[in-house]
Design a protein around this motif. Sequence first.
Motif, PDB file in Angstrom:
ATOM      1  N   LEU A 101      -7.546 -14.614 -23.357  1.00  0.00           N
ATOM      2  CA  LEU A 101      -7.273 -15.344 -22.251  1.00  0.00           C
ATOM      3  C   LEU A 101      -6.315 -15.527 -20.938  1.00  0.00           C
ATOM      4  O   LEU A 101      -6.215 -15.161 -20.435  1.00  0.00           O
ATOM      5  CB  LEU A 101      -7.804 -17.293 -22.421  1.00  0.00           C
ATOM      6  CG  LEU A 101      -7.639 -18.136 -21.329  1.00  0.00           C
ATOM      7  CD1 LEU A 101      -8.583 -17.491 -19.962  1.00  0.00           C
ATOM      8  CD2 LEU A 101      -7.671 -19.532 -21.762  1.00  0.00           C
ATOM      9  N   GLY A 102      -4.821 -15.951 -22.493  1.00  0.00           N
ATOM     10  CA  GLY A 102      -3.554 -15.287 -20.962  1.00  0.00           C
ATOM     11  C   GLY A 102      -3.302 -13.889 -20.641  1.00  0.00           C
ATOM     12  O   GLY A 102      -2.935 -13.971 -19.770  1.00  0.00           O
ATOM     13  N   GLU A 103      -3.874 -13.024 -21.757  1.00  0.00           N
ATOM     14  CA  GLU A 103      -4.134 -12.089 -21.292  1.00  0.00           C
ATOM     15  C   GLU A 103      -4.692 -11.183 -19.912  1.00  0.00           C
ATOM     16  O   GLU A 103      -4.706 -10.604 -18.591  1.00  0.00           O
ATOM     17  CB  GLU A 103      -4.449 -10.457 -22.486  1.00  0.00           C
ATOM     18  CG  GLU A 103      -4.026  -9.988 -23.468  1.00  0.00           C
ATOM     19  CD  GLU A 103      -2.710  -9.852 -23.345  1.00  0.00           C
ATOM     20  OE1 GLU A 103      -1.955  -9.076 -22.535  1.00  0.00           O
ATOM     21  OE2 GLU A 103      -1.183  -9.591 -23.767  1.00  0.00           O
ATOM     22  N   SER A 104      -6.130 -11.960 -20.148  1.00  0.00           N
ATOM     23  CA  SER A 104      -7.011 -11.968 -18.561  1.00  0.00           C
ATOM     24  C   SER A 104      -6.102 -12.245 -17.327  1.00  0.00           C
ATOM     25  O   SER A 104      -6.599 -11.935 -16.101  1.00  0.00           O
ATOM     26  CB  SER A 104      -8.059 -13.079 -19.349  1.00  0.00           C
ATOM     27  OG  SER A 104      -8.883 -12.262 -19.948  1.00  0.00           O
ATOM     28  N   VAL A 105      -5.727 -13.705 -17.668  1.00  0.00           N
ATOM     29  CA  VAL A 105      -4.873 -14.850 -16.238  1.00  0.00           C
ATOM     30  C   VAL A 105      -3.891 -13.509 -16.006  1.00  0.00           C
ATOM     31  O   VAL A 105      -3.748 -13.493 -15.019  1.00  0.00           O
ATOM     32  CB  VAL A 105      -4.497 -16.057 -16.455  1.00  0.00           C
ATOM     33  CG1 VAL A 105      -3.806 -16.889 -15.634  1.00  0.00           C
ATOM     34  CG2 VAL A 105      -5.649 -16.801 -17.055  1.00  0.00           C
ATOM     35  N   ARG A 106      -3.084 -12.897 -17.524  1.00  0.00           N
ATOM     36  CA  ARG A 106      -1.398 -12.510 -16.010  1.00  0.00           C
ATOM     37  C   ARG A 106      -2.501 -11.186 -16.021  1.00  0.00           C
ATOM     38  O   ARG A 106      -1.818 -10.272 -14.712  1.00  0.00           O
ATOM     39  CB  ARG A 106      -1.017 -11.926 -17.445  1.00  0.00           C
ATOM     40  CG  ARG A 106      -0.088 -10.568 -16.940  1.00  0.00           C
ATOM     41  CD  ARG A 106       1.695 -10.941 -18.588  1.00  0.00           C
ATOM     42  NE  ARG A 106       0.723 -10.108 -19.187  1.00  0.00           N
ATOM     43  CZ  ARG A 106       1.662  -9.146 -20.056  1.00  0.00           C
ATOM     44  NH1 ARG A 106       2.613  -9.882 -20.103  1.00  0.00           N
ATOM     45  NH2 ARG A 106       1.352  -8.388 -20.992  1.00  0.00           N
ATOM     46  N   ARG A 107      -3.583 -10.516 -15.922  1.00  0.00           N
ATOM     47  CA  ARG A 107      -3.728  -9.821 -14.875  1.00  0.00           C
ATOM     48  C   ARG A 107      -4.326  -9.621 -14.043  1.00  0.00           C
ATOM     49  O   ARG A 107      -4.427  -8.982 -12.440  1.00  0.00           O
ATOM     50  CB  ARG A 107      -5.019  -8.662 -16.033  1.00  0.00           C
ATOM     51  CG  ARG A 107      -4.941  -7.722 -17.377  1.00  0.00           C
ATOM     52  CD  ARG A 107      -6.010  -6.537 -18.040  1.00  0.00           C
ATOM     53  NE  ARG A 107      -6.776  -7.675 -17.946  1.00  0.00           N
ATOM     54  CZ  ARG A 107      -7.267  -8.198 -19.299  1.00  0.00           C
ATOM     55  NH1 ARG A 107      -6.274  -7.235 -20.383  1.00  0.00           N
ATOM     56  NH2 ARG A 107      -7.438  -8.290 -19.839  1.00  0.00           N
ATOM     57  N   MET A 108      -4.835 -11.538 -13.992  1.00  0.00           N
ATOM     58  CA  MET A 108      -5.652 -11.236 -12.957  1.00  0.00           C
ATOM     59  C   MET A 108      -4.458 -11.912 -11.722  1.00  0.00           C
ATOM     60  O   MET A 108      -4.583 -11.064 -10.510  1.00  0.00           O
ATOM     61  CB  MET A 108      -5.924 -13.039 -13.240  1.00  0.00           C
ATOM     62  CG  MET A 108      -7.411 -13.378 -12.285  1.00  0.00           C
ATOM     63  SD  MET A 108      -8.518 -14.895 -12.504  1.00  0.00           S
ATOM     64  CE  MET A 108      -7.060 -16.020 -12.522  1.00  0.00           C
ATOM     65  N   ILE A 109      -3.295 -12.402 -12.404  1.00  0.00           N
ATOM     66  CA  ILE A 109      -2.319 -12.519 -11.095  1.00  0.00           C
ATOM     67  C   ILE A 109      -1.495 -11.734 -10.673  1.00  0.00           C
ATOM     68  O   ILE A 109      -0.444 -12.085 -10.567  1.00  0.00           O
ATOM     69  CB  ILE A 109      -2.126 -14.017 -11.619  1.00  0.00           C
ATOM     70  CG1 ILE A 109      -0.919 -13.816 -13.344  1.00  0.00           C
ATOM     71  CG2 ILE A 109      -2.529 -15.430 -11.852  1.00  0.00           C
ATOM     72  CD1 ILE A 109      -1.020 -15.105 -13.023  1.00  0.00           C
ATOM     73  N   ALA A 110      -1.403 -10.887 -11.513  1.00  0.00           N
ATOM     74  CA  ALA A 110      -1.012  -9.657 -11.351  1.00  0.00           C
ATOM     75  C   ALA A 110      -0.219  -9.786 -10.265  1.00  0.00           C
ATOM     76  O   ALA A 110      -0.593  -9.215  -9.026  1.00  0.00           O
ATOM     77  CB  ALA A 110      -1.073  -8.384 -12.554  1.00  0.00           C
ATOM     78  N   GLY A 111       1.334  -9.429 -10.205  1.00  0.00           N
ATOM     79  CA  GLY A 111       1.762  -9.266  -8.138  1.00  0.00           C
ATOM     80  C   GLY A 111       1.750 -10.515  -7.430  1.00  0.00           C
ATOM     81  O   GLY A 111       1.919 -10.287  -7.193  1.00  0.00           O
ATOM     82  N   GLN A 112       0.834 -11.310  -7.861  1.00  0.00           N
ATOM     83  CA  GLN A 112       0.854 -12.595  -7.124  1.00  0.00           C
ATOM     84  C   GLN A 112       1.733 -13.934  -8.312  1.00  0.00           C
ATOM     85  O   GLN A 112       1.778 -15.196  -7.910  1.00  0.00           O
ATOM     86  CB  GLN A 112       0.033 -13.175  -7.162  1.00  0.00           C
ATOM     87  CG  GLN A 112      -1.404 -12.590  -6.770  1.00  0.00           C
ATOM     88  CD  GLN A 112      -3.266 -12.823  -6.606  1.00  0.00           C
ATOM     89  OE1 GLN A 112      -2.954 -13.844  -6.431  1.00  0.00           O
ATOM     90  NE2 GLN A 112      -3.355 -11.963  -7.666  1.00  0.00           N
ATOM     91  N   THR A 113       3.018 -13.654  -8.648  1.00  0.00           N
ATOM     92  CA  THR A 113       3.518 -14.704  -9.372  1.00  0.00           C
ATOM     93  C   THR A 113       4.273 -15.228  -8.505  1.00  0.00           C
ATOM     94  O   THR A 113       5.196 -14.840  -7.683  1.00  0.00           O
ATOM     95  CB  THR A 113       4.483 -14.295 -10.060  1.00  0.00           C
ATOM     96  OG1 THR A 113       3.670 -13.273 -11.095  1.00  0.00           O
ATOM     97  CG2 THR A 113       5.629 -14.849 -11.585  1.00  0.00           C
ATOM     98  N   PRO A 114       3.825 -16.623  -8.487  1.00  0.00           N
ATOM     99  CA  PRO A 114       4.720 -17.102  -7.676  1.00  0.00           C
ATOM    100  C   PRO A 114       6.608 -17.471  -7.523  1.00  0.00           C
ATOM    101  O   PRO A 114       7.295 -16.905  -8.790  1.00  0.00           O
ATOM    102  CB  PRO A 114       4.480 -19.002  -8.124  1.00  0.00           C
ATOM    103  CG  PRO A 114       3.183 -18.839  -8.643  1.00  0.00           C
ATOM    104  CD  PRO A 114       3.274 -17.926  -9.483  1.00  0.00           C
ATOM    105  N   GLN A 115       6.772 -17.458  -6.022  1.00  0.00           N
ATOM    106  CA  GLN A 115       8.297 -17.724  -5.893  1.00  0.00           C
ATOM    107  C   GLN A 115       8.908 -18.301  -5.452  1.00  0.00           C
ATOM    108  O   GLN A 115       8.265 -19.596  -5.223  1.00  0.00           O
ATOM    109  CB  GLN A 115       8.809 -16.064  -5.309  1.00  0.00           C
ATOM    110  CG  GLN A 115       8.125 -14.743  -5.173  1.00  0.00           C
ATOM    111  CD  GLN A 115       8.495 -13.888  -6.746  1.00  0.00           C
ATOM    112  OE1 GLN A 115      10.153 -14.303  -7.110  1.00  0.00           O
ATOM    113  NE2 GLN A 115       7.748 -13.940  -7.796  1.00  0.00           N
ATOM    114  N   ALA A 116       9.909 -19.157  -6.028  1.00  0.00           N
ATOM    115  CA  ALA A 116      10.674 -20.390  -5.455  1.00  0.00           C
ATOM    116  C   ALA A 116      10.961 -19.896  -3.979  1.00  0.00           C
ATOM    117  O   ALA A 116      11.725 -19.073  -3.261  1.00  0.00           O
ATOM    118  CB  ALA A 116      11.737 -20.565  -6.256  1.00  0.00           C
ATOM    119  N   ARG A 117      10.918 -21.156  -3.432  1.00  0.00           N
ATOM    120  CA  ARG A 117      10.893 -21.043  -1.565  1.00  0.00           C
ATOM    121  C   ARG A 117      12.224 -21.224  -1.306  1.00  0.00           C
ATOM    122  O   ARG A 117      13.101 -20.627  -1.008  1.00  0.00           O
ATOM    123  CB  ARG A 117      10.414 -22.125  -1.443  1.00  0.00           C
ATOM    124  CG  ARG A 117       8.681 -22.204  -1.933  1.00  0.00           C
ATOM    125  CD  ARG A 117       7.643 -22.285  -0.256  1.00  0.00           C
ATOM    126  NE  ARG A 117       6.877 -21.929  -0.451  1.00  0.00           N
ATOM    127  CZ  ARG A 117       5.776 -21.145  -0.149  1.00  0.00           C
ATOM    128  NH1 ARG A 117       5.441 -21.052   0.348  1.00  0.00           N
ATOM    129  NH2 ARG A 117       4.524 -21.754  -0.808  1.00  0.00           N
TER     130      ARG A 117
END
Length: 222
Positions: A101-117
């Motif tokens: 599940l973690g691998e799938s989610v990591r692929r899903m959110i690749a490049g969209q990791t939230p950044q601190a404002r």
Amino acid sequence: MALVISLKLGFANATLIRDQGAILVDTGTPASFDDYRRLFVDLQLAPQELRLIVITHGHADHFSYAAELREFTGAPVLCHTLAAPALRSGHYPPVRPRNELGESVRRMIAGQTPQARQTLEPDLVIDGDYDLAYYGVRGKILTTPGHSPCSLSVLLDSGEAIVGDLVVSSPFSGQATLAYFADDPPRLFSSVNQLLQSAHTFYSGHGGPFSAAEVAAALAAG
Ligand SMILES: [Zn+2]
């Protein structure tokens, strides 16, 4: 009895606890700071009534706008000693999938990791249990490592636990699951097991809230 309100703010939840005093656990990721202004109005909470902002761990989707919220409310920001570098820099180590599940989610959110404002210097850093009585809340903060080494949970005397990412909903099934990203899976399991000794409801950074039975089933499923 304390009132616990899960606030869905974009990608992540914040949780407001109103007891004799009010504290906020995590800050969510709303589209803009104005969302908080509206929220305080809707909740009939004056900004200066907020006594403390607890950051459950150093992943940016949990401390978005924390600096602005501190300024808006005057409430100090608290985190684990090991989370402070992430708050100061806005950078944190890559998440570690512990299962499929973690691998799938990591692929899903690749490049969209939230950044601190905005980065910030926390006002209070802790590395052990911390009583919340001073802030008018009957409960305490516990160190609950596993998802990250800096994970904290709030456990109220009335049996609600606010656990950050220790338990989350699966983005695929919507069911409760133990963190699919974990720096230390055995410690994750023991932290959740420890909370299950006292908590009847688990408030999460993503999805939920979950009953103790749902969390026990997620723990048993591994
Ligand atoms: Zn996290």
